[in-house]
Design a protein around this motif. Structure first.
Motif, short mmCIF file in Angstrom:
data_model
loop_
_atom_site.label_atom_id
_atom_site.label_comp_id
_atom_site.label_asym_id
_atom_site.label_seq_id
_atom_site.Cartn_x
_atom_site.Cartn_y
_atom_site.Cartn_z
N VAL A 11 0.81 -1.21 0.00
CA VAL A 11 0.00 0.00 0.00
C VAL A 11 0.85 1.26 0.00
O VAL A 11 0.33 2.34 -0.20
CB VAL A 11 -0.95 0.03 1.21
CG1 VAL A 11 -2.08 -0.92 1.04
CG2 VAL A 11 -0.21 -0.24 2.49
N PHE A 12 2.12 1.10 0.22
CA PHE A 12 2.95 2.30 0.39
C PHE A 12 3.59 2.71 -0.92
O PHE A 12 4.77 2.48 -1.14
CB PHE A 12 4.01 2.06 1.47
CG PHE A 12 3.41 1.75 2.79
CD1 PHE A 12 2.84 2.75 3.56
CD2 PHE A 12 3.37 0.47 3.27
CE1 PHE A 12 2.26 2.47 4.77
CE2 PHE A 12 2.80 0.18 4.48
CZ PHE A 12 2.24 1.18 5.24
N ARG A 13 2.81 3.29 -1.79
CA ARG A 13 3.36 3.79 -3.04
C ARG A 13 3.79 5.23 -2.80
O ARG A 13 3.13 6.19 -3.24
CB ARG A 13 2.31 3.70 -4.14
CG ARG A 13 2.92 3.80 -5.50
CD ARG A 13 1.91 3.53 -6.60
NE ARG A 13 2.50 3.84 -7.88
CZ ARG A 13 3.28 3.00 -8.55
NH1 ARG A 13 3.55 1.83 -8.06
NH2 ARG A 13 3.78 3.35 -9.72
N THR A 14 4.88 5.38 -2.08
CA THR A 14 5.29 6.73 -1.67
C THR A 14 6.74 6.99 -2.03
O THR A 14 7.44 6.12 -2.55
CB THR A 14 5.13 6.91 -0.16
OG1 THR A 14 5.87 5.88 0.49
CG2 THR A 14 3.69 6.82 0.27
#
Lengths: 165, 379, 187
Positions: free
Chosen positions: A107-110
């Motif tokens: 979920v961490f597309r950062t």
């Protein structure tokens, strides 16, 4: 000559022996960084007991480990360190990417998260899930064992010996 | 010559060694790193470096809707994800001005306290492992699996639960909670008791923990300590008592307080808090059973959460201490700014002060006892 | 109760309060940036208020908020909340703000103190002398927003690595980053 260098009887039997040995003792290097590390802990502890599959001794030193279980998010700050740990492991070595973050960033597309550890190190088995259940990890370990079975650890070396290299 | 015997003799050799511990180190719990300068075995200076698990949660929150951020909060303190969910949901409810139905609040209390027990079990187990006592870890993890089973059977996830919704909870407690809890409770008490027998009066354990990294209450307050680490120093502060949120003012429970703020006190507080949590669950479940079976679980919440313009801060007592969410809303369906106030972030910054002058082995004991969870530390 | 708190704070600070607001029971006061240390000392030492615990300290980037406010409000009906937002008048307000969350341990009241930081002067006096708890939050604010804190004993990046360019929590920084990669060279 064929018996030594090709897929002859002697070599295959010896390889089977070596593979059998490797297969029954995949010492894991638990590299738990985040949430999956807790599930990794559960898989190692009583209840799921990964030692049943020969992963008896969690090796915290990369030098004595066979399977790198990368459980959790790897950030860009951490990536060079993971690469270094992998480089320090002795051959033969296998890698399990445990969890969505290790497989693809999750979920961490950062800005700070590495989008999958296969950008840094080669991965043998991916375990999806956020986090995967301990059963998933055990299944991945069995997959690693299957993979060990298909390998020919001695072919190159014996051929080298025979040819006097 | 003298260097060989420089171990804690009180004589400085003036010959410092810099030791890098972590970020990949068995005792560093994943992603922590401490660069320690030692004189013999005494720590002269310790400089923690964090950020190895900085995943950009706060920035991510600005690009997700209010509902979408709930699963992200799971991954903060992953030992007790439910406490994070509840804290965030309560902050949004405060922002929206939503009143949560009583039954939902009771379910929240039950689940949060179970999460607290699970979190403390990890801490005590890992503290034991780091100090060389492996058995309590196994004893506790068996009961922890049972708590996980309750979570899993409530909403399908073991660890990252995404518990609750904004305005209430998604489901009622299943019918056989009663049976499950009646089975789990004596086992929990037994595990706590066994751990207590194994560790508390163990000579080695006492030597390794009593008086190690003691901290004064004044220092603890100045450094922003909250939760068990603050209570270990002798300050009786628990948000469940001092600023009761939810229904916590209706339960009777004790707030255990330590004296010296050392590793032993932090351990003892957690052991006793587990017992208090069991008491709270009992009371909450008794209240829950008196509720009508068709009592509402969700407040009236619009489908798209669009709070008014404003800023709120709401904190709850998470297993680690005060876990707060600051939310600034600009009136759109996404939060304008989310700031998470993780408890162990404030505690860990005092680490150089805590371990100064201690032995290098005590550095590991101290780190374990603080319960530093990289997920919420780095966010 | 919140009115009491607001009154007490304005009594204590007097003309130092630039603006104050109350929302859902949370009281916020805005004070001049240069005098933040003085304000916090006064709030701490006032016997009636006694805000003696620093809960948190963080920055906020208001860039998008002003962009949005500058555009004419097109939506109608049911958006009364959004329309309540004050339109900036005169010169645009400073872009950044730093918030201090305070807590009184004796009365259990909370207060948010806010200072505005203009883009051409990104510095706020450090409060590490008052509370050591501000050490890492100030470093993080420097890391994430580029706001400096003169007087801080050790102002380095906290979460990102030292060579990281940019300040990620600024609103003009993209969520997925600009392709920064950390390269470590071992001797």
């Amino acid at each position: 000559m064929e018996a030594y260098t090709g897929s002859g009887w002697l070599l295959t039997k010896l390889e089977q022996l070596v593979n059998w040995g490797r297969k029954r003792s995949p010492w894991p290097l638990p590299y738990g960084t985040a949430c999956c590390g807790i599930e990794l802990m559960c898989a190692l502890a009583s209840g799921y007991d990964m030692a049943r599959f020969g992963a008896e001794r969690p090796s915290f030193s990369p030098r004595q480990a066979d399977v790198l279980i990368e459980a959790g998010t790897i950030t860009k700050k951490m990536a060079p360190i993971l690469r270094r740990i992998y480089d320090q492991m002795a051959e033969p070595k296998w890698v399990i990417a445990m969890g969505a973050c290790a497989c693809s960033g999750g979920v961490f597309r950062t800005y700070s998260t590495l989008q999958g550890i296969d950008l840094v190190i080669p991965v043998d088995v991916y375990v999806p899930g956020c986090p995967p259940r301990p059963e998933g990890l055990l299944y991945a370990l069995l997959k690693i064992m299957d993979k060990i079975d298909t390998e020919h650890p001695l072919r190159g070396e014996i051929a080298g010996l025979v040819e006097g290299k | 010559m003298a260097n060989e015997y420089a171990v804690n003799t009180g004589h400085s050799t003036g010959d410092y060694v810099t030791i890098n511990i972590g970020p990949s180190h068995p005792a560093m719990h994943g992603t922590l790193r401490v660069i320690a300068q030692t004189d013999g075995e005494t720590v002269v200076k310790a400089d923690p470096e964090i950020g190895y698990l900085h995943r950009g949660v706060e920035k991510l929150g600005e690009h997700l809707t209010y509902h979408q951020f709930i699963p992200i909060t799971d991954r903060l303190n992953y030992c007790s994800a439910i406490a994070n969910n509840v804290s965030y949901e309560m902050a949004v409810e405060k922002l929206m001005g939503i009143e949560v139905p009583e039954k939902a609040q009771l379910i929240r209390v039950i689940m949060t306290e179970l999460a607290r027990i699970a979190d403390h079990q990890v801490l005590v187990g890992i503290l034991g492992v780091d100090l060389g006592a492996f058995t309590p870890f196994f004893y506790l993890i068996i009961q922890r699996e049972e708590i996980y089973e309750i979570f899993e059977w409530y909403n399908g996830a073991r660890l990252t639960n995404t518990f609750g919704r904004i305005g209430g909870v998604e489901a009622d407690l299943p019918d056989d909670f009663d049976a499950r809890w009646r089975e789990l409770k004596p086992n929990l008490l037994k595990a706590i008791d066994e751990t207590d027998k194994l560790l508390t009066h163990n000579r080695i354990w006492m030597d390794r923990t009593i008086g190690v990294t003691a901290f004064s209450p004044e220092d603890a307050l100045a450094w922003g300590f909250t939760g068990p680490c603050l209570r270990a120093c002798g300050v009786k502060r628990d948000l469940r008592k001092d600023e009761p949120y939810g229904l916590y003012d209706r339960f009777t429970f004790d707030v255990p307080v330590g004296k010296n703020g050392d590793v032993f006190d932090r351990y003892m507080i957690r052991m006793r808090e587990m017992e208090e949590s069991i008491k709270i669950i009992d009371q909450a479940y008794a209240m829950y059973r008196e509720m009508a079976p068709d009592a509402p679980l969700m407040a009236k919440v619009p489908k798209t959460i669009k709070p008014p313009v404003g800023e709120v801060y709401h904190a709850i007592e998470s297993p680690n201490g005060e876990l707060g969410f600051f939310i600034k809303s600009d009136g759109s369906e996404k939060p304008y700014r989310i700031k998470i106030r993780p408890p162990c972030y404030m505690i860990y910054q005092a680490f150089p002060e805590l371990v100064k002058g201690e032995m290098i082995a005590d550095l590991i004991a101290c780190l374990s006892s603080l319960n530093i969870i990289a997920g919420e530390l780095d966010r | 109760m919140t009115m009491d708190l607001l009154k007490g704070v304005s009594n204590c600070l007097g003309p130092l309060v630039i603006a104050s607001s109350e929302f859902r029971g949370d009281v916020t006061v805005e004070v001049p940036k240069a005098r933040i240390t003085e304000v916090l000392v006064r709030l701490r030492d006032d016997p009636a208020l006694a805000f003696d615990f620093l809960v948190d300290l963080f920055g906020v980037d208001n860039l998008d908020l002003y962009k949005k406010a500058a555009k004419p409000e097109k939506k109608t009906g049911g958006e009364g909340d959004a329309a309540e937002e004050p339109k900036p008048e005169g010169p645009p307000p400073p872009r950044f703000e730093v918030n201090y969350l305070l807590l009184s341990l004796s009365t259990n009241r909370r207060l948010q103190v806010k200072v505005r930081v203009p883009e051409d002067d990104l510095s706020v006096p450090s409060v590490t002398g008052l509370w050591k708890a501000a050490t890492w939050p100030e470093r993080e604010t420097y890391d994430m927003f580029g706001i400096r804190f003169p007087g801080h004993p050790d102002l380095r990046r906290l979460l990102m690595w030292d060579e990281f360019p940019g300040h990620p929590l600024r609103k003009d920084y993209p969520l997925e980053g600009r392709g920064e990669v950390r390269i470590l060279r071992y001797e």
